[in-house]
Design an enzyme around this catalytic site. Structure first.
Site, short mmCIF file in Angstrom:
data_model
loop_
_atom_site.label_atom_id
_atom_site.label_comp_id
_atom_site.label_asym_id
_atom_site.label_seq_id
_atom_site.Cartn_x
_atom_site.Cartn_y
_atom_site.Cartn_z
N GLU A 52 0.84 -1.20 0.00
CA GLU A 52 0.00 0.00 0.00
C GLU A 52 0.88 1.26 0.00
O GLU A 52 2.04 1.22 0.45
CB GLU A 52 -0.88 -0.03 1.26
N ASN A 199 -12.43 -1.42 -1.02
CA ASN A 199 -11.69 -2.02 0.09
C ASN A 199 -12.34 -1.57 1.39
O ASN A 199 -12.60 -0.37 1.57
CB ASN A 199 -10.22 -1.55 0.07
N GLU A 200 -12.56 -2.49 2.27
CA GLU A 200 -13.11 -2.17 3.60
C GLU A 200 -14.20 -1.10 3.49
O GLU A 200 -14.17 -0.08 4.18
CB GLU A 200 -12.00 -1.76 4.57
N TYR A 266 -6.78 -9.20 11.25
CA TYR A 266 -5.46 -8.89 11.81
C TYR A 266 -5.34 -9.49 13.20
O TYR A 266 -6.33 -9.56 13.94
CB TYR A 266 -5.26 -7.37 11.87
N GLU A 323 -6.11 -9.27 3.37
CA GLU A 323 -5.29 -8.59 4.40
C GLU A 323 -5.26 -9.47 5.64
O GLU A 323 -6.32 -9.80 6.19
CB GLU A 323 -5.84 -7.21 4.75
N GLN A 372 2.17 -6.19 5.33
CA GLN A 372 2.40 -5.78 3.96
C GLN A 372 3.84 -6.12 3.59
O GLN A 372 4.65 -6.36 4.48
CB GLN A 372 2.14 -4.30 3.82
O1 AHR Z 1 -3.00 -2.68 6.10
C1 AHR Z 1 -3.28 -1.50 6.76
C2 AHR Z 1 -4.76 -1.12 6.67
O2 AHR Z 1 -5.51 -2.07 7.34
C3 AHR Z 1 -5.35 -1.11 5.30
O3 AHR Z 1 -5.13 0.09 4.64
C4 AHR Z 1 -6.80 -1.28 5.57
O4 AHR Z 1 -7.48 -1.92 4.50
C5 AHR Z 1 -6.82 -2.08 6.84
O5 AHR Z 1 -7.68 -1.54 7.78
#
Ligand code: AHR
Length: 519
Positions: A52, A199-200, A266, A323, A372
């Site tokens: 990103e 995205n999101e 995450y 992600e 990332q």
């Molecule tokens: O990876 C960091 C961020 O996490 C991304 O920009 C977003 O899609 C997610 O919330």
């Protein structure tokens, strides 16, 4: 940090469906590999990456510019590309993330000096000079040998803008947009398979409800055209972790219009987004907490898949985990908006167990993209000006390349739990595959921080004559590579596995990732 105190083991189960192990059998870890049953391919896309416009991922991490003293090819640093080629990056997702829904692609084409400067409002408020745009990204993918995966802007863009970007990239016509691409230096259209429609969009991509986003998906998707023989695999924005309603609504309302549905998860070591915990200074609470939360990926995939199965029993729509990874506090003294974190042996175990989960669910999980690639979150590579180091996570990705496009072999694992206070997780984690040459690979993680684990494996339907192995471990779970000590955590040959009459036996060191090759 001091090693953790030895903890007692209790029986546990994973990857099987077998009955609970009686207490008397607590110390026996048993694995059955069904080498006679493989039916599904582990897509190499599961080993994908995400880059990103965030912190030092694109700028510094990949892009240094053509005039940089750092060796580069057309502005893209050679050392990073060379290292990533070794892990066979199959697909790279770009430009975001949250950045994608405020990115306007026309800002990033044409002469660099004339590209506009914008504010990167999500990530530190820094100036985005747009020197890395579509042509540079496609060049990077070609240098890596990776498929591009582009996330389009639904949150602040228009269907027309999305339609024009795709025509610009993929059309071979004598049209104004295709000719503009040619003027900008690219004659032939690029092949673009993977395209994300937002995205999101439940969060930074517009704070939408699933009903509203479903309608927008249908609208935007109408203008995502297949030009000049290019066929787009359309990925809808999927749920935030355990938001099962989002999946239900998307499957109902979007259904066959999408090819893939994304999922983001995450791992926050403390479970608290406000104080996530340090990447390297942590105790057993945050070690166990991180593993526990990473293992939730299995539940998430199962439960989202159950919903998808009701609408799509043939499993045509892929679950795209675009992600994932551990997210800790930033390194002290660095810009909080840059998400720069170190990467320890704990990260390696999280990578190993998560990739095992994806492998085991490869029937539905068709792609995943760790967040990332360079200098951000759970990175493969960290850079400091002209210097570069490989992280423990990188080494896991390299060791697991053996699973790319191999046939998944189902496994049943019965193992002791790793217990911390009143929390327990299975102490071991596994997946197995057979490659085109007939070699069986077994990737094993011993999650216990200070206990080795003996494992007896039965191999059904195969009689190998040789076993070889590789090991990644370190003197502590906090161990990590630094610019002064870049090889503290790196893979070494492993000789603690031996063939038995019906399989193999192995003793796994504490906090280790082991990959065995049986042939
Ligand atoms: O990876 C960091 C961020 O996490 C991304 O920009 C977003 O899609 C997610 O919330």
């Amino acid at each position: 940090m001091k090693p953790f105190p030895t903890l007692f083991l209790l029986a546990g189960l994973i990857g099987g469906g077998a009955l609970p192990t009686p207490l008397a059998a607590q110390t026996t870890n048993r694995l059955v590999i069904h080498a006679d049953q493989g039916r599904h391919t582990i897509s190499r896309m599961i080993y994908g990456h995400f880059a990103e416009h965030l912190g030092r991922c694109i700028y510094e991490g990949f892009w240094v510019g053509e005039d940089s003293p750092i060796p580069n090819t057309r502005g893209i640093r050679n050392d990073v590309v060379e290292a990533l080629r070794k892990i066979k990056v199959p697909v790279l997702r770009w430009p975001g993330g949250c950045f994608a829904d405020e990115y306007h692609w026309k800002d990033g084409v044409g002469p660099r000096a004339q590209r506009p400067a914008r504010i990167n409002t999500h990530w530190g408020g820094v100036i985005e000079n747009n020197h890395f745009g579509t042509h540079e990204f496609m060049d990077l993918c070609e240098q890596l040998g990776a498929e591009p995966y582009i996330a389009g802007n639904v949150g602040s863009g228009t269907p027309q803008e999305m339609m024009e970007w795709i025509e610009y990239m993929t059309s071979d016509a004598n049209s104004t947009l295709a000719n503009w691409r040619r003027q900008n230096g690219r004659q032939a259209p690029w092949r673009l398979r993977y395209f994300g429609i937002g995205n999101e969009n439940w969060g930074c991509g517009g704070n939408m409800t699933p009903e509203y986003y479903s309608d927008l998906f249908r609208q935007y998707n109408t203008y995502v055209k297949n030009y000049s023989g290019n066929r787009i695999y359309r990925i809808a924005c999927g749920p935030n972790g355990g938001d099962y309603r989002w999946t239900e609504v998307l499957m109902q309302r979007v259904g066959r219009r999408m090819d893939g549905l994304s999922l983001h998860h995450y791992t926050i070591p403390t479970g608290n987004w406000g104080r996530k915990g340090s990447a390297t200074q942590f105790g057993e609470d945050q070690y166990h907490g991180a593993l526990r939360r990473a293992l939730e990926m299995d539940t998430l995939i199962r439960r989202h898949s159950e919903i998808m199965d009701r609408y799509d029993p043939e499993k045509r729509v892929g679950l795209i985990v675009d992600e994932w990874g551990i997210w800790t506090d930033v390194e002290p003294g660095t810009n909080p908006g840059f998400l720069y974190q170190q990467n320890s042996m704990r990260d390696a175990l999280i990578a190993g167990l998560t990739l095992n989960i994806f492998n085991r669910h490869c029937e539905r999980v068709r792609m995943a993209n760790i967040a990332q690639t360079v200098n951000v979150l759970q990175a493969m590579i960290l850079t400091d000006k002209e210097r570069m180091i490989l992280t423990p996570t990188y080494h896991v990705f390299e060791m697991y390349t053996v699973h790319h496009d191999a046939t998944l072999l189902p496994t049943d694992l019965e193992c002791a739990d790793y217990v911390y206070q009143d929390h327990r997780i299975p102490g071991l984690n596994v997946s197995a595959s057979r490659n085109a040459e007939g070699v069986i690979h077994v990737s094993l993680c011993n999650l216990h921080p200070d206990q080795p684990a003996s494992l007896t494996a039965e191999l059904r339907g195969a009689r190998p004559s040789r076993v070889q192995g590789r090991l990644l471990t370190a003197d502590s779970v906090q161990a990590h590579n630094t610019f002064d000590r870049p090889d503290r955590v790196r893979p070494v040959p492993f000789h603690e596995a031996r063939l038995t009459e019906n399989g193999f036996a192995v003793t796994l060191p504490p906090r280790s990732v082991v990959v065995l090759a049986l042939q």
